[in-house]
Design an enzyme around this catalytic site. Sequence first.
Site, PDB file in Angstrom:
ATOM      1  N   HIS A 175      -3.447   6.860   2.003  1.00 44.65           N
ATOM      2  CA  HIS A 175      -3.865   5.548   1.529  1.00 44.65           C
ATOM      3  C   HIS A 175      -5.215   5.213   2.152  1.00 44.65           C
ATOM      4  O   HIS A 175      -5.420   5.367   3.361  1.00 44.65           O
ATOM      5  CB  HIS A 175      -2.818   4.508   1.922  1.00 44.65           C
ATOM      6  CG  HIS A 175      -3.313   3.109   1.854  1.00 44.65           C
ATOM      7  ND1 HIS A 175      -3.921   2.581   0.732  1.00 44.65           N
ATOM      8  CD2 HIS A 175      -3.326   2.112   2.790  1.00 44.65           C
ATOM      9  CE1 HIS A 175      -4.263   1.326   0.974  1.00 44.65           C
ATOM     10  NE2 HIS A 175      -3.919   1.014   2.211  1.00 44.65           N
ATOM     11  N   CYS A 221       0.805  -1.223   0.000  1.00 40.16           N
ATOM     12  CA  CYS A 221       0.000   0.000   0.000  1.00 40.16           C
ATOM     13  C   CYS A 221       0.840   1.277   0.000  1.00 40.16           C
ATOM     14  O   CYS A 221       0.305   2.362  -0.189  1.00 40.16           O
ATOM     15  CB  CYS A 221      -0.946  -0.006   1.191  1.00 40.16           C
ATOM     16  SG  CYS A 221      -2.007  -1.471   1.246  1.00 40.16           S
ATOM     17  N   ASN A 238     -10.241  -0.753   0.343  1.00 37.31           N
ATOM     18  CA  ASN A 238      -8.788  -0.661   0.300  1.00 37.31           C
ATOM     19  C   ASN A 238      -8.294  -1.270  -1.012  1.00 37.31           C
ATOM     20  O   ASN A 238      -8.332  -2.477  -1.205  1.00 37.31           O
ATOM     21  CB  ASN A 238      -8.201  -1.412   1.501  1.00 37.31           C
ATOM     22  CG  ASN A 238      -6.680  -1.352   1.557  1.00 37.31           C
ATOM     23  OD1 ASN A 238      -6.014  -1.042   0.579  1.00 37.31           O
ATOM     24  ND2 ASN A 238      -6.128  -1.675   2.709  1.00 37.31           N
TER      25      ASN A 238
END
Length: 391
Positions: free
Chosen positions: A317, A167, A347
Amino acid sequence: MANASGFLTQSMRISSSFGLNPSGFCYPEVIPKRVRCSSTSQAVETESRLPRLVSKGCKLVGCGSAVPQLQISNDDLAKIVDTNDEWISARTGIRNRRILTGNESLTGLAAEASLKALEMAQVEPDDVDLILLCTSTPEDLFGGAPQIQKALGCKGNPLAFDITAACSGFVLGLVSASCYIRGGGFKNVLVIGADSLSRYVDWTDRGTCILFGDAAGAVLVQACDSEEDGLFGFDLHSDGDGNRHLNAGIKENISNHELGTNGSALGFPPNSSSFSCIKMNGTEVFRFAVSVVPQTIEASLAKAGLDRSDIDWLLLHQANKRIIDGVATRLEVPKDRVISNLANYGNTSAASIPLALDEAVRSGKVKQGETIATAGFGAGLTWGSAILRWG
């Protein structure tokens, strides 16, 4: 002269006159060097001069994104695991996510996002010098970036390779692009964040299957004069000890044969292997994120010579609403200055930052010249931040 190993060494006189561009990168005005080559008793001295390193900046001039067609809601997930919309949205802020199906591919999403970024930047695929694919889920063991180069039709065969940092990948991609531009003379670098973590999710585990979605986002980073530089500062870290909190390790597939086909000893030939599903200690990852993300953004601001008040937008993020809210509170960033599309996509790993940026730019929320503090964090553990200007 030759050292003890027989290798040639250089005696260098470096000028103390150094320049500093707005991003904090140093460059020498002049680098004269004196090379002394020695064979045995004779030495030949020659005077040479390295090319002057020109101060260059970089800026973000185009963005694009792409998502799969299939949307899975919290209510859809409630049909396969013991959960419900209220439970998921209250703990994560997520209501929907997109999942790759059928003939869709991650390469296709990445190529679509890239073409949109190039169109916005008014740059042709043949003018791209470098393609950086930030992903942990390539569709080929050896990397997916060259396939994107092929899909875009880049006739000049520009270098294309993958960056694997989960990520945090997109932030590392931005910093890498800036280094290639400043130090390597590249002009147009395509940075893509694309992941399909749905392929590595245990869909019977309600602790992880509710979190992840698939997507791709891209930006074009372009060389410019140092006065126009749009990457003001960055800060990058990793901590392998934290891998135990978030991982998808390799596993051997079970074999029914104790001996290899040629009668060899136990353990050879090795069994075929694959990656396990994502395993995560959510509590520890949350603690990690709300601790390190404010710190890394503060470090980037300090390197850029900026204050919190100079930030127009906070773009993190998109992992969890509680993390985003917690970081914004610690940095004293108002909620209306936080960019988030987590509720719609979940996500999406390395794709989350460019996906959210693209939507914010195209909706008119983020305007040219505005300053963005962005940060990625995730498996590895890795984390990093950058202070940049859009346009």
